[in-house]
Design a protein around this motif. Structure first.
Motif, PDB file in Angstrom:
ATOM      1  N   PHE A 169     -27.583 -24.019  24.968  1.00  0.00           N
ATOM      2  CA  PHE A 169     -28.997 -23.643  25.079  1.00  0.00           C
ATOM      3  C   PHE A 169     -29.321 -22.935  26.384  1.00  0.00           C
ATOM      4  N   SER A 170     -28.344 -22.445  27.092  1.00  0.00           N
ATOM      5  CA  SER A 170     -28.656 -21.693  28.307  1.00  0.00           C
ATOM      6  C   SER A 170     -29.380 -20.418  27.925  1.00  0.00           C
ATOM      7  N   HIS A 171     -30.036 -19.803  28.887  1.00  0.00           N
ATOM      8  CA  HIS A 171     -30.923 -18.683  28.579  1.00  0.00           C
ATOM      9  C   HIS A 171     -30.145 -17.446  28.154  1.00  0.00           C
ATOM     10  N   ILE A 172     -30.839 -16.593  27.419  1.00  0.00           N
ATOM     11  CA  ILE A 172     -30.301 -15.322  26.959  1.00  0.00           C
ATOM     12  C   ILE A 172     -31.143 -14.219  27.576  1.00  0.00           C
ATOM     13  N   SER A 173     -30.504 -13.286  28.258  1.00  0.00           N
ATOM     14  CA  SER A 173     -31.240 -12.168  28.842  1.00  0.00           C
ATOM     15  C   SER A 173     -31.503 -11.139  27.761  1.00  0.00           C
ATOM     16  N   THR A 174     -32.764 -10.739  27.594  1.00  0.00           N
ATOM     17  CA  THR A 174     -33.106  -9.861  26.480  1.00  0.00           C
ATOM     18  C   THR A 174     -34.411  -9.126  26.756  1.00  0.00           C
ATOM     19  N   ASP A 175     -34.598  -8.009  26.094  1.00  0.00           N
ATOM     20  CA  ASP A 175     -35.881  -7.319  26.152  1.00  0.00           C
ATOM     21  C   ASP A 175     -36.956  -8.197  25.524  1.00  0.00           C
ATOM     22  N   VAL A 176     -38.179  -8.056  26.024  1.00  0.00           N
ATOM     23  CA  VAL A 176     -39.277  -8.870  25.523  1.00  0.00           C
ATOM     24  C   VAL A 176     -39.698  -8.383  24.141  1.00  0.00           C
ATOM     25  N   LYS A 177     -39.705  -9.306  23.189  1.00  0.00           N
ATOM     26  CA  LYS A 177     -40.221  -9.037  21.855  1.00  0.00           C
ATOM     27  C   LYS A 177     -41.045 -10.231  21.423  1.00  0.00           C
ATOM     28  N   GLY A 178     -42.045  -9.962  20.633  1.00  0.00           N
ATOM     29  CA  GLY A 178     -42.899 -11.034  20.154  1.00  0.00           C
ATOM     30  C   GLY A 178     -44.263 -10.475  19.826  1.00  0.00           C
ATOM     31  N   SER A 179     -45.223 -11.356  19.590  1.00  0.00           N
ATOM     32  CA  SER A 179     -46.571 -10.936  19.231  1.00  0.00           C
ATOM     33  C   SER A 179     -47.543 -11.364  20.312  1.00  0.00           C
ATOM     34  N   PHE A 180     -48.439 -10.463  20.630  1.00  0.00           N
ATOM     35  CA  PHE A 180     -49.434 -10.708  21.667  1.00  0.00           C
ATOM     36  C   PHE A 180     -50.246 -11.953  21.335  1.00  0.00           C
ATOM     37  N   GLY A 181     -50.400 -12.836  22.304  1.00  0.00           N
ATOM     38  CA  GLY A 181     -51.119 -14.079  22.105  1.00  0.00           C
ATOM     39  C   GLY A 181     -50.209 -15.259  21.878  1.00  0.00           C
TER      40      GLY A 181
ATOM     41  N   SER B 207     -39.475 -13.499  33.169  1.00  0.00           N
ATOM     42  CA  SER B 207     -38.074 -13.559  33.582  1.00  0.00           C
ATOM     43  C   SER B 207     -37.120 -12.827  32.659  1.00  0.00           C
ATOM     44  N   LEU B 208     -37.580 -12.460  31.454  1.00  0.00           N
ATOM     45  CA  LEU B 208     -36.726 -11.866  30.408  1.00  0.00           C
ATOM     46  C   LEU B 208     -35.617 -12.816  29.975  1.00  0.00           C
ATOM     47  N   GLN B 209     -35.764 -14.110  30.276  1.00  0.00           N
ATOM     48  CA  GLN B 209     -34.781 -15.108  29.887  1.00  0.00           C
ATOM     49  C   GLN B 209     -35.326 -15.880  28.685  1.00  0.00           C
ATOM     50  N   LEU B 210     -34.649 -15.731  27.560  1.00  0.00           N
ATOM     51  CA  LEU B 210     -35.093 -16.315  26.296  1.00  0.00           C
ATOM     52  C   LEU B 210     -34.397 -17.646  26.055  1.00  0.00           C
ATOM     53  N   THR B 211     -35.157 -18.683  25.731  1.00  0.00           N
ATOM     54  CA  THR B 211     -34.591 -19.976  25.326  1.00  0.00           C
ATOM     55  C   THR B 211     -35.332 -20.458  24.093  1.00  0.00           C
ATOM     56  N   GLN B 212     -34.854 -21.572  23.524  1.00  0.00           N
ATOM     57  CA  GLN B 212     -35.557 -22.136  22.373  1.00  0.00           C
ATOM     58  C   GLN B 212     -36.943 -22.627  22.761  1.00  0.00           C
ATOM     59  N   LYS B 213     -37.176 -22.844  24.060  1.00  0.00           N
ATOM     60  CA  LYS B 213     -38.495 -23.284  24.508  1.00  0.00           C
ATOM     61  C   LYS B 213     -39.531 -22.164  24.374  1.00  0.00           C
ATOM     62  N   SER B 214     -39.086 -20.922  24.239  1.00  0.00           N
ATOM     63  CA  SER B 214     -40.024 -19.833  23.965  1.00  0.00           C
ATOM     64  C   SER B 214     -40.645 -20.001  22.589  1.00  0.00           C
TER      65      SER B 214
ATOM     66  N   GLY C 128     -24.494 -22.559  16.426  1.00  0.00           N
ATOM     67  CA  GLY C 128     -25.188 -22.141  17.636  1.00  0.00           C
ATOM     68  C   GLY C 128     -26.658 -22.000  17.334  1.00  0.00           C
ATOM     69  N   PRO C 129     -27.520 -22.191  18.318  1.00  0.00           N
ATOM     70  CA  PRO C 129     -28.957 -22.140  18.056  1.00  0.00           C
ATOM     71  C   PRO C 129     -29.420 -20.740  17.676  1.00  0.00           C
TER      72      PRO C 129
ATOM     73  N   SER D 113     -35.102 -12.463  15.569  1.00  0.00           N
ATOM     74  CA  SER D 113     -34.419 -13.659  16.048  1.00  0.00           C
ATOM     75  C   SER D 113     -33.141 -13.310  16.794  1.00  0.00           C
ATOM     76  N   ARG D 114     -32.714 -14.238  17.640  1.00  0.00           N
ATOM     77  CA  ARG D 114     -31.492 -14.079  18.421  1.00  0.00           C
ATOM     78  C   ARG D 114     -30.679 -15.356  18.350  1.00  0.00           C
ATOM     79  N   SER D 115     -29.364 -15.216  18.304  1.00  0.00           N
ATOM     80  CA  SER D 115     -28.471 -16.361  18.364  1.00  0.00           C
ATOM     81  C   SER D 115     -28.100 -16.606  19.814  1.00  0.00           C
ATOM     82  N   GLY D 116     -27.985 -17.873  20.174  1.00  0.00           N
ATOM     83  CA  GLY D 116     -27.704 -18.211  21.558  1.00  0.00           C
ATOM     84  C   GLY D 116     -26.489 -19.108  21.694  1.00  0.00           C
ATOM     85  N   PRO D 117     -26.121 -19.447  22.924  1.00  0.00           N
ATOM     86  CA  PRO D 117     -24.960 -20.307  23.167  1.00  0.00           C
ATOM     87  C   PRO D 117     -25.271 -21.744  22.800  1.00  0.00           C
ATOM     88  N   ASN D 118     -24.212 -22.519  22.593  1.00  0.00           N
ATOM     89  CA  ASN D 118     -24.381 -23.896  22.160  1.00  0.00           C
ATOM     90  C   ASN D 118     -25.063 -24.764  23.208  1.00  0.00           C
TER      91      ASN D 118
END
Length: 811
Positions: free
Chosen positions: A618-630, A639-646, A583-584, A611-616
């Motif tokens: 690649f549909s979106h994963i609903s999650t709290d926003v995490k990351g670095s500014f910029g 949308s709080l929807q996480l994909t590999q495109k993030s 899984g991704p 990091s988060r594991s997702g479904p095979n």
């Protein structure tokens, strides 16, 4: 407190649900106690408050002192002080529960017995440590203000001198605030949080002294906090009393003077109809929670009720302001509250901006309050466990809290303590049953490898904690990341990092050698990357190179070839994460600081704590926003929807960093250049990306290579994920940019080829077959099995394809 560089913002809309609050607010009268003149035998007037002697409230071994030569304009409350040689306190009787305002006044005068500026001490209110190792410069008046939830009949202000020092206090104010002064959601589940006032700003106006405020607060002007003064203008002071209404703000939330002044967006240049965001920058403590209150009052005559504009907190957290949602009368005050985590920059930005020229003629702001959230000891641990629960299941949250409580009961022991000098091989953490126990490293070996975490061996510091260089007993060089309580990332990130890295092995992903979870330690041991981070080589702010013309003073030592190779390697590692497993895996924190380089400058992606594991599929994963500014994907944030495109978006920012050799966010630059992604896309769309490249690369990049690179960046930074490429496409595009550059370099070395063929080397890219987007052929030197498509077909390597491309022959 758990560190989330982008904690989700809880904006509270003052809706009719809170209308019932305001009869109580209107009935509120300013209390007469407690106002204490410390160290004095008599009462003193300060403003319109009478401060009484502290004889009956001070407890413990104390002495009083007075300033033998007070300044003529110095208030009487600053001419005496109570001195504490040992731990002591004031105990006050409370006859009403609620939120209390607590102000502590300090003025270090010098007397024959004491030099108060030498005092070093801690202060606790309601058993919460609010000042640690506190001191005040000589002859400087300082007051600290706190909001405290009081639920007991007695309230203590405690003073604890540092060793061989003492404590002092000149005056104390403590009084109950209006009911519901702080919303319940901000007080935590137990209501034990303490709020320290950091900034209180009268936007568009001047200083408001305590005597002109309903709660004796002091407000300062906003001009010195403005990011760009040319982008804003003061609104002419509104002379009438604000129109307070049920469901809005009250005169106790802020005085009339705050709502009678404002700043609005200004117009500049030739486009008089164009307005810009107005931004204020405030110094705050790094990586801690803050409670922010923003005050609004429509006193701008040309603004109509249909006006809409956005408010941005810390660069990403946003709220739409719709004036039509509030009282239709002019000058009707209201406010928004939010809770936001500061990042590692030590700066919090607050902006207002219009949505469009036609819809909103102006965006405005009247006041700002920023308060640091100080959690009672123990609350942060509970929160830390709550965020471990990814599913959000209430049952799991409760169980995690119980487990944490049991774990914290164990006595913490320093590394190396114990009978016989050994270490207790017991983990106080409740490790997941599927953790790879073969990777566990004894704490004693980690201590030996780092020389007991010698500061001389520290090579970095990040969200998880400090990083040390070490050497294991078998001679292997390692990098050791040691978590620090309250530093940032916690147990969830520790587990995630181990679970992810124990599953993967790839040439372009950093290898986990082991982990240690003994005696409440959370330690990760990695392969040592000799050349550090990509960020270090791009803009580590070394001394300015003579003649570089670089205003930032940073020095880049990487050639264009090296930068492309590094970006290609990191892209390969990301593609493997997205497609190479059952899984991704979505990294969620791609940035130049998380791309490490070995001794041969081979790039490896690191830091999988978020990091988060997702479904095979690649549909979106609903999650709290995490990351670095910029680097944060705007679609993910909205949308709080996480994909590999993030990850693809974040990698696009890294590509710009590699090209421009500057940070993703630089608040020292002019407004339009602050955000690298926006700035880079502006020049890319103009077709002039060459104007912002690293000065050390000027004249050293083939134009076709730069064009292809710019196109790749633009595709990665598309606003919507569906328009962005997969990482396999990014790998191909970067390889092609490198091939174009190499071809041009070879042509420069063999100029006779051009004269023979009559062709210019600046030809359009050749057309060749693309593999499916989910397939990435692997170079022969990759340390993993080749990937295949959904039909099980394998493919030749990109180098084989490129070997068939001859630019000269225009094949």
């Amino acid at each position: 407190m758990e560190d989330f560089r982008f904690r989700r913002c809880f904006f509270m809309i003052l809706c009719p649900l809170f209308i019932s609050v305001f009869p109580f607010l209107s009935a509120y009268t300013f209390p007469e106690k407690y106002f204490i003149n410390c160290g004095s035998n008599s009462s003193s007037l300060f403003g319109n408050r009478t401060f009484v002697s502290d004889k009956k409230t001070a407890a413990g071994e104390t002495v009083s002192d007075s300033d033998p030569t007070p300044e003529s304009n110095l208030s009487a409350i600053y001419q005496t002080a109570r001195i504490f040689k040992n731990p002591s306190y004031y105990e006050l009787e409370i006859d009403q529960i609620g939120i209390y305002v607590v102000r502590l006044h300090f003025y270090p005068f010098s007397s024959s017995q004491n030099i108060l500026s030498l005092a070093r001490f801690d202060v606790a209110v309601s058993k919460v440590l609010v000042l640690s190792n506190f001191s005040v410069p000589n002859k400087t008046s300082v007051f600290k203000e706190f909001l405290v939830s009081v639920k007991d009949s007695k309230f203590r202000v405690e003073f604890n001198p540092q060793e061989s020092s003492f404590a002092f206090i000149n005056a104390i104010e403590m009084f109950v605030a209006p009911e519901n002064f702080i919303p319940g959601w901000a007080l935590s589940g137990t209501g034990d949080n303490v709020f320290q006032v950091i900034h209180r700003i009268n936007v568009g106006g001047s200083v408001i002294p305590p005597g002109n405020d309903t709660l004796m607060r002091e407000w300062v002007g906003d001009d010195r906090f403005l990011f760009s003064k040319g982008m804003a203008k003061n609104v002419t002071q509104y002379s009438k009393k604000p129109n307070y209404f049920n469901g809005g703000a009250s005169e106790y939330d802020a005085p009339d003077y705050v709502y009678q002044t404002a700043k609005e967006g200004s117009t500049t240049g030739q486009n008089r109809d164009q307005r810009f965001n107005v931004t204020w920058s405030f110094d705050v403590e790094e990586n801690v929670g803050h409670f922010v209150r923003l005050h609004f009052c429509n006193i701008i005559s040309e603004v109509e009720n249909g006006t809409e504009f956005n408010v941005y907190v810390n660069g990403g957290l946003s709220r739409l302001i719709r004036l039509q949602d509030y009282n239709s009368s002019p000058a009707s005050p209201f406010y928004f509250d939010c809770e936001v985590e500061s990042d590692g920059s030590g700066v919090m930005n607050i902006s207002v901006g219009v949505l469009g020229d036609d819809l909103s003629p102006a965006a405005f702001l009247n006041g700002v309050e920023i308060m640091q959230v100080i959690e009672r000891e123990g609350n942060s641990g509970v929160k830390r466990w709550v965020f471990v629960v990814i599913s959000g299941c209430l049952v799991v949250v409760v169980l995690a809290g119980i487990v944490l409580f049991c774990c914290l009961k164990s006595r913490r022991r320093k590394p190396g303590e114990g009978d016989g000098g050994g270490t207790e091989m017991t983990s106080v953490f409740c490790m997941s049953p599927d953790m790879n126990l073969d990777l566990r490293v004894p704490l004693v070996e980690v201590i030996l490898a780092t020389n007991s975490f010698d500061p001389k061996n520290m090579i970095g510091e990040g969200g998880f904690g400090k990083v040390y260089k070490g050497t294991l007993q078998n001679g292997v060089k390692v990098a050791v990341k040691r978590s620090e309580p309250g530093h940032g990332q916690g147990l969830q990130e520790f587990h995630t990092e181990i679970m992810v890295l124990s599953r993967i092995r790839h040439r372009h992903l950093v290898s986990l050698i082991g982990y240690c979870s003994e005696q409440e330690e959370m330690i990760l041991v990695y392969e040592f990357m000799e050349k550090g981070t990509l960020r270090d080589h791009l803009y580590s702010f070394k001394p300015q190179q003579p003649g570089s013309g670089r205003s930032s003073g940073s020095v880049s030592v990487l050639s264009w070839d090296q930068r492309l190779e590094i970006c290609i390697g990191a892209a390969k590692g990301l593609h493997y994460l997205h497609t190479g497993l059952d899984g991704p895996i979505i990294h969620r924190d791609i940035k130049s600081a998380n791309i490490l380089l070995d001794e041969n400058y081979v790039a490896k992606v690191a830091d999988f704590g978020l990091s988060r594991s997702g479904p095979n599929d690649f549909s979106h994963i609903s999650t709290d926003v995490k990351g670095s500014f910029g680097y944060l994907d705007p679609e993910y944030f909205r949308s709080l929807q996480l994909t590999q495109k993030s990850d693809v978006y974040s990698f696009g920012v890294v590509l710009l960093e590699a090209l421009c050799a500057r940070p993703a966010v630089n608040n020292m630059l002019v407004r339009e250049e602050v955000n690298l992604a926006d700035w880079g896309m502006f020049w890319q769309k103009k077709g002039e990306l060459d104007k912002i490249i690293d000065p050390l690369l000027v004249g050293k990049i083939d134009p076709n290579s730069l064009r292809k690179f710019g196109e790749t960046v633009e595709k990665c930074l598309q606003e919507y994920g569906v328009d962005r490429p997969n990482m396999v496409d990014v790998v191909w595009d970067l390889k092609y940019a490198l091939q174009l550059h190499h071809s041009a370099m070879r042509r420069e070395l063999q100029p006779e080829d051009d004269s023979r063929t009559g062709y210019s080397w600046q030809l359009p890219p050749p057309v060749f077959h693309r593999f499916p987007s989910h397939i990435m052929p692997i170079d022969r030197d990759e340390e993993c099995e080749p990937l295949t498509d959904s039909l099980g077909n394998s493919h030749s390597s990109p180098s084989a394809v490129f070997s068939q491309l001859r630019i000269n022959d225009a094949r």
